[in-house]
Design an enzyme around this catalytic site. Structure first.
Site, mmCIF file in Angstrom:
data_model
loop_
_atom_site.group_PDB
_atom_site.id
_atom_site.type_symbol
_atom_site.label_atom_id
_atom_site.label_comp_id
_atom_site.label_asym_id
_atom_site.label_seq_id
_atom_site.Cartn_x
_atom_site.Cartn_y
_atom_site.Cartn_z
ATOM 1 N N ALA A 66 -65.734 24.139 49.633
ATOM 2 C CA ALA A 66 -65.420 25.283 48.780
ATOM 3 C C ALA A 66 -64.192 25.959 49.377
ATOM 4 O O ALA A 66 -63.923 25.827 50.577
ATOM 5 C CB ALA A 66 -66.610 26.233 48.748
ATOM 6 N N GLY A 111 -68.820 21.832 50.427
ATOM 7 C CA GLY A 111 -68.924 21.588 48.987
ATOM 8 C C GLY A 111 -68.482 20.194 48.581
ATOM 9 O O GLY A 111 -68.859 19.711 47.507
ATOM 10 N N GLU A 114 -71.488 18.165 49.069
ATOM 11 C CA GLU A 114 -72.464 18.636 48.068
ATOM 12 C C GLU A 114 -72.152 18.115 46.669
ATOM 13 O O GLU A 114 -73.051 17.697 45.940
ATOM 14 C CB GLU A 114 -72.509 20.174 48.088
ATOM 15 C CG GLU A 114 -73.130 20.702 49.377
ATOM 16 C CD GLU A 114 -72.947 22.200 49.558
ATOM 17 O OE1 GLU A 114 -71.793 22.675 49.575
ATOM 18 O OE2 GLU A 114 -73.959 22.907 49.683
ATOM 19 N N GLU A 134 -70.493 24.414 57.308
ATOM 20 C CA GLU A 134 -70.530 25.835 56.936
ATOM 21 C C GLU A 134 -70.902 26.738 58.108
ATOM 22 O O GLU A 134 -70.359 27.839 58.249
ATOM 23 C CB GLU A 134 -71.509 26.060 55.773
ATOM 24 C CG GLU A 134 -71.010 25.570 54.431
ATOM 25 C CD GLU A 134 -71.326 24.109 54.156
ATOM 26 O OE1 GLU A 134 -71.738 23.381 55.092
ATOM 27 O OE2 GLU A 134 -71.158 23.694 52.997
HETATM 28 N N1 CAA Z 1 -60.543 25.808 51.665
HETATM 29 C C1 CAA Z 1 -59.265 26.218 51.529
HETATM 30 N N2 CAA Z 1 -58.221 25.549 52.060
HETATM 31 C C2 CAA Z 1 -58.481 24.431 52.767
HETATM 32 C C3 CAA Z 1 -59.795 23.954 52.944
HETATM 33 C C4 CAA Z 1 -60.858 24.698 52.355
HETATM 34 N N3 CAA Z 1 -62.129 24.294 52.428
HETATM 35 N N4 CAA Z 1 -59.725 22.832 53.712
HETATM 36 C C5 CAA Z 1 -58.413 22.616 53.980
HETATM 37 N N5 CAA Z 1 -57.675 23.584 53.410
HETATM 38 C C6 CAA Z 1 -56.216 23.731 53.470
HETATM 39 C C7 CAA Z 1 -55.767 24.226 54.831
HETATM 40 O O1 CAA Z 1 -55.892 25.642 54.922
HETATM 41 C C8 CAA Z 1 -54.345 23.751 54.857
HETATM 42 O O2 CAA Z 1 -53.562 24.620 54.089
HETATM 43 P P1 CAA Z 1 -52.087 25.074 54.619
HETATM 44 O O3 CAA Z 1 -51.314 23.773 54.684
HETATM 45 O O4 CAA Z 1 -51.619 25.995 53.544
HETATM 46 O O5 CAA Z 1 -52.301 25.689 55.947
HETATM 47 C C9 CAA Z 1 -54.413 22.425 54.123
HETATM 48 O O6 CAA Z 1 -55.609 22.464 53.341
HETATM 49 C C10 CAA Z 1 -54.483 21.230 55.037
HETATM 50 O O7 CAA Z 1 -55.576 21.414 55.921
HETATM 51 P P2 CAA Z 1 -55.442 21.300 57.524
HETATM 52 O O8 CAA Z 1 -54.082 21.679 57.977
HETATM 53 O O9 CAA Z 1 -56.590 22.057 58.129
HETATM 54 O O10 CAA Z 1 -55.623 19.727 57.704
HETATM 55 P P3 CAA Z 1 -56.188 18.961 58.983
HETATM 56 O O11 CAA Z 1 -55.895 17.533 58.769
HETATM 57 O O12 CAA Z 1 -55.723 19.603 60.231
HETATM 58 O O13 CAA Z 1 -57.788 19.168 58.915
HETATM 59 C C11 CAA Z 1 -59.907 19.286 57.820
HETATM 60 C C12 CAA Z 1 -58.521 18.641 57.846
HETATM 61 C C13 CAA Z 1 -60.718 18.842 59.042
HETATM 62 C C14 CAA Z 1 -60.617 18.837 56.547
HETATM 63 C C15 CAA Z 1 -59.738 20.835 57.840
HETATM 64 O O14 CAA Z 1 -58.831 21.195 56.801
HETATM 65 C C16 CAA Z 1 -61.010 21.603 57.630
HETATM 66 O O15 CAA Z 1 -61.813 21.714 58.554
HETATM 67 N N6 CAA Z 1 -61.218 22.178 56.418
HETATM 68 C C17 CAA Z 1 -62.321 23.029 56.142
HETATM 69 C C18 CAA Z 1 -63.604 22.242 56.016
HETATM 70 C C19 CAA Z 1 -64.778 23.169 55.772
HETATM 71 O O16 CAA Z 1 -65.126 23.987 56.598
HETATM 72 N N7 CAA Z 1 -65.433 23.029 54.593
HETATM 73 C C20 CAA Z 1 -66.553 23.825 54.234
HETATM 74 C C21 CAA Z 1 -66.111 25.001 53.421
HETATM 75 S S1 CAA Z 1 -67.421 26.132 53.132
HETATM 76 C C22 CAA Z 1 -68.300 25.501 51.841
HETATM 77 O O17 CAA Z 1 -68.041 24.419 51.338
HETATM 78 C C23 CAA Z 1 -69.423 26.392 51.403
HETATM 79 C C24 CAA Z 1 -70.338 25.837 50.378
HETATM 80 O O18 CAA Z 1 -71.230 25.061 50.646
HETATM 81 C C25 CAA Z 1 -70.248 26.327 49.020
#
Ligand code: CAA
Length: 260
Positions: A66, A111, A114, A134
Protein backbone atom coordinates in the site's frame (compact mmCIF):
# COMPACT_ATOMS: atom_id res chain seq x y z
CA UNK A 1 -12.67 4.28 -19.04
CA UNK A 2 -9.29 6.04 -19.18
CA UNK A 3 -6.83 4.57 -16.70
CA UNK A 4 -3.78 6.32 -15.25
CA UNK A 5 -2.43 3.70 -12.87
CA UNK A 6 -3.38 0.42 -14.51
CA UNK A 7 -3.26 -1.07 -17.99
CA UNK A 8 -6.07 -3.37 -19.06
CA UNK A 9 -5.43 -5.41 -22.20
CA UNK A 10 -7.35 -8.18 -23.90
CA UNK A 11 -5.86 -10.87 -26.14
CA UNK A 12 -8.46 -13.35 -27.34
CA UNK A 13 -10.03 -14.88 -24.22
CA UNK A 14 -7.34 -13.65 -21.82
CA UNK A 15 -7.35 -10.31 -20.01
CA UNK A 16 -4.30 -8.79 -18.33
CA UNK A 17 -4.59 -6.13 -15.64
CA UNK A 18 -1.17 -4.54 -15.05
CA UNK A 19 -0.69 -2.27 -12.05
CA UNK A 20 1.28 0.56 -13.58
CA UNK A 21 3.01 2.97 -11.20
CA UNK A 22 6.61 1.81 -11.72
CA UNK A 23 8.06 4.98 -10.14
CA UNK A 24 6.49 3.96 -6.82
CA UNK A 25 7.11 0.24 -7.49
CA UNK A 26 3.38 -0.08 -8.27
CA UNK A 27 2.36 0.82 -4.71
CA UNK A 28 -1.40 0.83 -4.15
CA UNK A 29 -2.83 4.29 -3.46
CA UNK A 30 -6.58 5.04 -3.34
CA UNK A 31 -6.63 6.12 -6.96
CA UNK A 32 -5.04 2.84 -8.08
CA UNK A 33 -7.44 0.79 -5.94
CA UNK A 34 -10.38 2.59 -7.60
CA UNK A 35 -8.94 1.89 -11.04
CA UNK A 36 -8.41 -1.81 -10.20
CA UNK A 37 -12.07 -1.96 -9.15
CA UNK A 38 -13.13 -0.36 -12.44
CA UNK A 39 -10.84 -2.72 -14.39
CA UNK A 40 -12.31 -5.80 -12.69
CA UNK A 41 -15.84 -4.48 -13.40
CA UNK A 42 -14.86 -4.08 -17.05
CA UNK A 43 -13.70 -7.71 -17.16
CA UNK A 44 -16.85 -8.84 -15.36
CA UNK A 45 -18.96 -7.17 -18.06
CA UNK A 46 -16.92 -8.70 -20.89
CA UNK A 47 -18.09 -12.29 -21.20
CA UNK A 48 -15.56 -13.01 -23.96
CA UNK A 49 -12.79 -12.91 -21.33
CA UNK A 50 -12.35 -16.31 -19.67
CA UNK A 51 -9.25 -15.75 -17.50
CA UNK A 52 -7.69 -12.64 -15.97
CA UNK A 53 -3.97 -12.26 -15.21
CA UNK A 54 -2.88 -9.70 -12.61
CA UNK A 55 0.69 -8.41 -12.81
CA UNK A 56 2.88 -5.35 -12.18
CA UNK A 57 4.61 -3.03 -14.64
CA UNK A 58 8.39 -3.01 -14.94
CA UNK A 59 11.12 -5.50 -14.07
CA UNK A 60 11.42 -4.80 -10.37
CA UNK A 61 8.10 -5.00 -8.62
CA UNK A 62 4.72 -6.66 -8.74
CA UNK A 63 3.37 -4.34 -6.01
CA UNK A 64 5.59 -2.94 -3.20
CA UNK A 65 2.60 -2.55 -0.87
CA UNK A 66 0.00 0.00 0.00
CA UNK A 67 1.22 3.54 -0.67
CA UNK A 68 3.19 4.65 2.38
CA UNK A 69 3.24 8.33 1.30
CA UNK A 70 -0.56 8.36 1.22
CA UNK A 71 -0.98 6.39 4.47
CA UNK A 72 1.54 8.43 6.43
CA UNK A 73 -0.80 11.28 7.43
CA UNK A 74 -4.01 9.27 7.77
CA UNK A 75 -6.29 9.63 10.80
CA UNK A 76 -7.60 6.37 12.32
CA UNK A 77 -10.93 6.80 10.48
CA UNK A 78 -9.16 7.47 7.18
CA UNK A 79 -7.01 4.37 7.73
CA UNK A 80 -10.14 2.34 8.44
CA UNK A 81 -11.67 3.61 5.18
CA UNK A 82 -8.47 2.84 3.27
CA UNK A 83 -8.37 -0.70 4.65
CA UNK A 84 -12.04 -1.15 3.71
CA UNK A 85 -11.34 0.09 0.19
CA UNK A 86 -8.49 -2.42 -0.04
CA UNK A 87 -10.78 -5.23 1.12
CA UNK A 88 -13.48 -4.18 -1.32
CA UNK A 89 -10.95 -4.24 -4.17
CA UNK A 90 -9.43 -7.60 -3.22
CA UNK A 91 -12.86 -9.13 -2.67
CA UNK A 92 -13.85 -8.05 -6.18
CA UNK A 93 -10.81 -9.91 -7.52
CA UNK A 94 -11.52 -12.95 -5.36
CA UNK A 95 -15.20 -13.01 -6.33
CA UNK A 96 -14.74 -12.43 -10.06
CA UNK A 97 -16.67 -15.24 -11.74
CA UNK A 98 -13.60 -16.25 -13.73
CA UNK A 99 -10.15 -17.48 -12.68
CA UNK A 100 -7.60 -14.80 -11.79
CA UNK A 101 -3.90 -15.74 -11.88
CA UNK A 102 -1.32 -13.52 -10.19
CA UNK A 103 1.93 -13.28 -12.19
CA UNK A 104 4.28 -11.91 -9.53
CA UNK A 105 7.25 -10.41 -11.34
CA UNK A 106 9.28 -8.87 -8.48
CA UNK A 107 8.60 -7.42 -5.02
CA UNK A 108 5.21 -8.38 -3.63
CA UNK A 109 5.28 -6.79 -0.20
CA UNK A 110 2.49 -5.92 2.22
CA UNK A 111 -0.52 -5.07 0.05
CA UNK A 112 1.41 -6.70 -2.83
CA UNK A 113 1.39 -10.13 -1.21
CA UNK A 114 -2.19 -9.46 -0.09
CA UNK A 115 -3.51 -8.65 -3.57
CA UNK A 116 -1.73 -11.73 -4.97
CA UNK A 117 -3.41 -13.84 -2.26
CA UNK A 118 -6.82 -12.61 -3.44
CA UNK A 119 -6.12 -14.24 -6.83
CA UNK A 120 -6.95 -17.92 -7.42
CA UNK A 121 -3.30 -18.92 -7.55
CA UNK A 122 0.13 -17.37 -7.91
CA UNK A 123 2.95 -17.88 -10.40
CA UNK A 124 6.19 -16.05 -9.66
CA UNK A 125 9.39 -15.05 -11.39
CA UNK A 126 12.70 -16.28 -9.93
CA UNK A 127 13.42 -12.77 -8.60
CA UNK A 128 10.05 -12.39 -6.85
CA UNK A 129 10.04 -11.59 -3.14
CA UNK A 130 7.09 -11.95 -0.81
CA UNK A 131 6.55 -10.51 2.64
CA UNK A 132 4.34 -8.67 5.09
CA UNK A 133 6.73 -5.95 6.34
CA UNK A 134 3.99 -3.80 7.91
CA UNK A 135 5.28 -4.24 11.50
CA UNK A 136 8.54 -2.60 10.41
CA UNK A 137 6.39 0.50 9.74
CA UNK A 138 4.60 0.26 13.07
CA UNK A 139 1.38 -1.08 11.56
CA UNK A 140 0.12 -4.54 10.56
CA UNK A 141 -1.45 -5.96 7.37
CA UNK A 142 -4.69 -4.22 6.46
CA UNK A 143 -5.68 -5.73 3.11
CA UNK A 144 -6.40 -9.25 4.38
CA UNK A 145 -2.88 -10.47 5.23
CA UNK A 146 -3.83 -11.53 8.75
CA UNK A 147 -6.71 -13.54 7.31
CA UNK A 148 -5.90 -14.95 3.84
CA UNK A 149 -2.26 -15.82 4.59
CA UNK A 150 -2.97 -18.12 7.61
CA UNK A 151 -5.81 -19.74 5.69
CA UNK A 152 -3.39 -20.56 2.86
CA UNK A 153 -0.18 -21.55 4.70
CA UNK A 154 -1.30 -22.16 8.28
CA UNK A 155 -1.18 -19.96 11.38
CA UNK A 156 2.41 -20.66 12.46
CA UNK A 157 4.04 -19.81 9.12
CA UNK A 158 1.79 -16.75 8.65
CA UNK A 159 2.62 -15.48 12.15
CA UNK A 160 6.34 -15.93 11.51
CA UNK A 161 6.13 -13.85 8.30
CA UNK A 162 3.88 -11.17 9.82
CA UNK A 163 5.69 -10.87 13.19
CA UNK A 164 9.20 -10.71 11.67
CA UNK A 165 8.25 -8.67 8.59
CA UNK A 166 10.97 -10.56 6.73
CA UNK A 167 10.94 -11.14 2.98
CA UNK A 168 11.03 -14.63 1.48
CA UNK A 169 12.33 -15.67 -1.93
CA UNK A 170 10.14 -17.15 -4.65
CA UNK A 171 11.65 -20.57 -3.81
CA UNK A 172 10.75 -20.22 -0.11
CA UNK A 173 7.27 -19.01 -1.08
CA UNK A 174 6.91 -22.12 -3.27
CA UNK A 175 7.85 -24.37 -0.34
CA UNK A 176 5.36 -22.55 1.92
CA UNK A 177 2.55 -23.03 -0.60
CA UNK A 178 2.12 -19.33 -1.40
CA UNK A 179 3.31 -19.85 -4.97
CA UNK A 180 2.28 -22.65 -7.33
CA UNK A 181 5.12 -22.40 -9.87
CA UNK A 182 8.26 -20.36 -10.56
CA UNK A 183 9.51 -19.24 -13.99
CA UNK A 184 12.44 -17.15 -15.21
CA UNK A 185 11.31 -13.52 -15.29
CA UNK A 186 11.58 -13.34 -19.11
CA UNK A 187 9.09 -16.19 -19.58
CA UNK A 188 6.72 -15.58 -16.64
CA UNK A 189 3.99 -13.88 -18.69
CA UNK A 190 4.29 -16.30 -21.61
CA UNK A 191 4.04 -19.34 -19.29
CA UNK A 192 1.16 -17.78 -17.35
CA UNK A 193 -0.69 -17.07 -20.60
CA UNK A 194 -0.19 -20.70 -21.70
CA UNK A 195 -1.93 -21.91 -18.55
CA UNK A 196 -4.61 -19.23 -18.93
CA UNK A 197 -5.25 -20.49 -22.48
CA UNK A 198 -5.53 -24.09 -21.21
CA UNK A 199 -8.15 -22.96 -18.70
CA UNK A 200 -9.96 -20.84 -21.31
CA UNK A 201 -10.27 -23.87 -23.61
CA UNK A 202 -12.31 -25.76 -20.98
CA UNK A 203 -16.02 -25.46 -20.29
CA UNK A 204 -16.31 -21.92 -18.93
CA UNK A 205 -19.43 -22.56 -16.85
CA UNK A 206 -17.77 -25.61 -15.29
CA UNK A 207 -14.66 -23.60 -14.40
CA UNK A 208 -16.79 -20.82 -12.86
CA UNK A 209 -18.85 -23.28 -10.81
CA UNK A 210 -15.68 -25.06 -9.66
CA UNK A 211 -14.21 -21.72 -8.47
CA UNK A 212 -17.42 -20.85 -6.68
CA UNK A 213 -17.59 -24.29 -5.00
CA UNK A 214 -13.97 -24.27 -3.83
CA UNK A 215 -14.24 -20.74 -2.41
CA UNK A 216 -17.69 -21.07 -0.83
CA UNK A 217 -17.19 -24.64 0.37
CA UNK A 218 -13.88 -23.86 2.05
CA UNK A 219 -15.54 -22.21 5.05
CA UNK A 220 -18.41 -24.72 5.35
CA UNK A 221 -18.36 -28.02 7.16
CA UNK A 222 -17.53 -30.91 4.84
CA UNK A 223 -21.02 -32.46 4.81
CA UNK A 224 -22.73 -29.19 3.80
CA UNK A 225 -20.00 -28.38 1.29
CA UNK A 226 -20.36 -31.82 -0.36
CA UNK A 227 -24.15 -31.44 -0.50
CA UNK A 228 -23.64 -28.02 -2.09
CA UNK A 229 -21.30 -29.63 -4.64
CA UNK A 230 -23.95 -32.24 -5.52
CA UNK A 231 -26.56 -29.55 -6.24
CA UNK A 232 -24.11 -27.61 -8.38
CA UNK A 233 -23.07 -30.85 -10.14
CA UNK A 234 -26.73 -31.44 -11.04
CA UNK A 235 -27.08 -27.89 -12.38
CA UNK A 236 -23.97 -28.47 -14.49
CA UNK A 237 -25.98 -31.03 -16.49
CA UNK A 238 -28.32 -28.25 -17.66
CA UNK A 239 -25.49 -26.67 -19.67
CA UNK A 240 -24.77 -27.04 -23.38
CA UNK A 241 -21.11 -27.46 -22.45
CA UNK A 242 -21.85 -30.71 -20.57
CA UNK A 243 -23.63 -32.14 -23.61
CA UNK A 244 -20.88 -30.97 -25.96
CA UNK A 245 -18.02 -32.13 -23.71
CA UNK A 246 -19.39 -35.63 -23.27
CA UNK A 247 -20.50 -35.95 -26.94
CA UNK A 248 -17.00 -34.90 -28.04
CA UNK A 249 -15.42 -37.54 -25.81
CA UNK A 250 -17.66 -40.32 -27.16
CA UNK A 251 -17.17 -39.12 -30.77
CA UNK A 252 -13.36 -38.87 -30.23
CA UNK A 253 -13.13 -35.19 -31.23
CA UNK A 254 -12.18 -31.92 -29.55
CA UNK A 255 -15.08 -30.24 -27.76
CA UNK A 256 -16.34 -26.89 -28.98
CA UNK A 257 -17.41 -25.28 -25.73
CA UNK A 258 -19.62 -22.20 -25.93
CA UNK A 259 -19.69 -21.24 -22.28
CA UNK A 260 -23.38 -21.91 -21.73
N1 CAA B 1 4.64 3.15 -0.96
C1 CAA B 1 5.04 4.29 -1.56
N2 CAA B 1 6.19 4.38 -2.27
C2 CAA B 1 6.96 3.28 -2.36
C3 CAA B 1 6.59 2.06 -1.76
C4 CAA B 1 5.36 2.02 -1.03
N3 CAA B 1 4.91 0.90 -0.48
N4 CAA B 1 7.57 1.16 -2.03
C5 CAA B 1 8.50 1.79 -2.78
N5 CAA B 1 8.13 3.07 -2.97
C6 CAA B 1 8.86 4.10 -3.72
C7 CAA B 1 10.06 4.60 -2.93
O1 CAA B 1 9.67 5.59 -1.99
C8 CAA B 1 10.92 5.14 -4.03
O2 CAA B 1 10.43 6.39 -4.42
P1 CAA B 1 11.47 7.61 -4.74
O3 CAA B 1 12.28 7.10 -5.91
O4 CAA B 1 10.56 8.74 -5.08
O5 CAA B 1 12.28 7.79 -3.51
C9 CAA B 1 10.66 4.17 -5.17
O6 CAA B 1 9.42 3.53 -4.88
C10 CAA B 1 11.72 3.10 -5.31
O7 CAA B 1 11.85 2.45 -4.07
P2 CAA B 1 13.26 2.25 -3.31
O8 CAA B 1 14.20 3.35 -3.64
O9 CAA B 1 12.97 2.03 -1.86
O10 CAA B 1 13.77 0.92 -4.02
P3 CAA B 1 14.75 -0.18 -3.41
O11 CAA B 1 15.13 -1.06 -4.53
O12 CAA B 1 15.82 0.46 -2.61
O13 CAA B 1 13.84 -1.03 -2.38
C11 CAA B 1 11.86 -2.16 -1.67
C12 CAA B 1 12.75 -1.77 -2.85
C13 CAA B 1 12.58 -3.16 -0.77
C14 CAA B 1 10.59 -2.80 -2.23
C15 CAA B 1 11.52 -0.87 -0.86
O14 CAA B 1 11.01 0.11 -1.77
C16 CAA B 1 10.49 -1.06 0.22
O15 CAA B 1 10.82 -1.60 1.27
N6 CAA B 1 9.23 -0.61 -0.01
C17 CAA B 1 8.22 -0.63 0.98
C18 CAA B 1 7.70 -2.03 1.22
C19 CAA B 1 6.65 -2.04 2.31
O16 CAA B 1 6.92 -1.74 3.45
N7 CAA B 1 5.40 -2.42 1.96
C20 CAA B 1 4.32 -2.48 2.88
C21 CAA B 1 3.54 -1.21 2.85
S1 CAA B 1 2.33 -1.14 4.11
C22 CAA B 1 1.02 -2.03 3.54
O17 CAA B 1 1.04 -2.63 2.48
C23 CAA B 1 -0.16 -2.01 4.48
C24 CAA B 1 -1.29 -2.89 4.13
O18 CAA B 1 -1.29 -4.08 4.35
C25 CAA B 1 -2.50 -2.30 3.60
Amino acid sequence: MEYKNILLTFEGEIGTLTINRPKALNALNSETLKEIQAGVQEVRANQAIKVLILTGAGEKAFVAGADISEMRGMTPMEALGFSKMGHQTLNMIQDLDRPVIAAVNGFALGGGTEIALACDFIYASENARFGQPEVTLGIFPGFGGTQRLPRLIGKGKAKELIFTGKMVTAQEALQMGIVNRIFPQASLMEETKKVAAQIAANGAVAVRLAKMLIDSGFNMDLADACAFESYAFGIGFATEDQKEGMAAFIEKRKPNFRGR
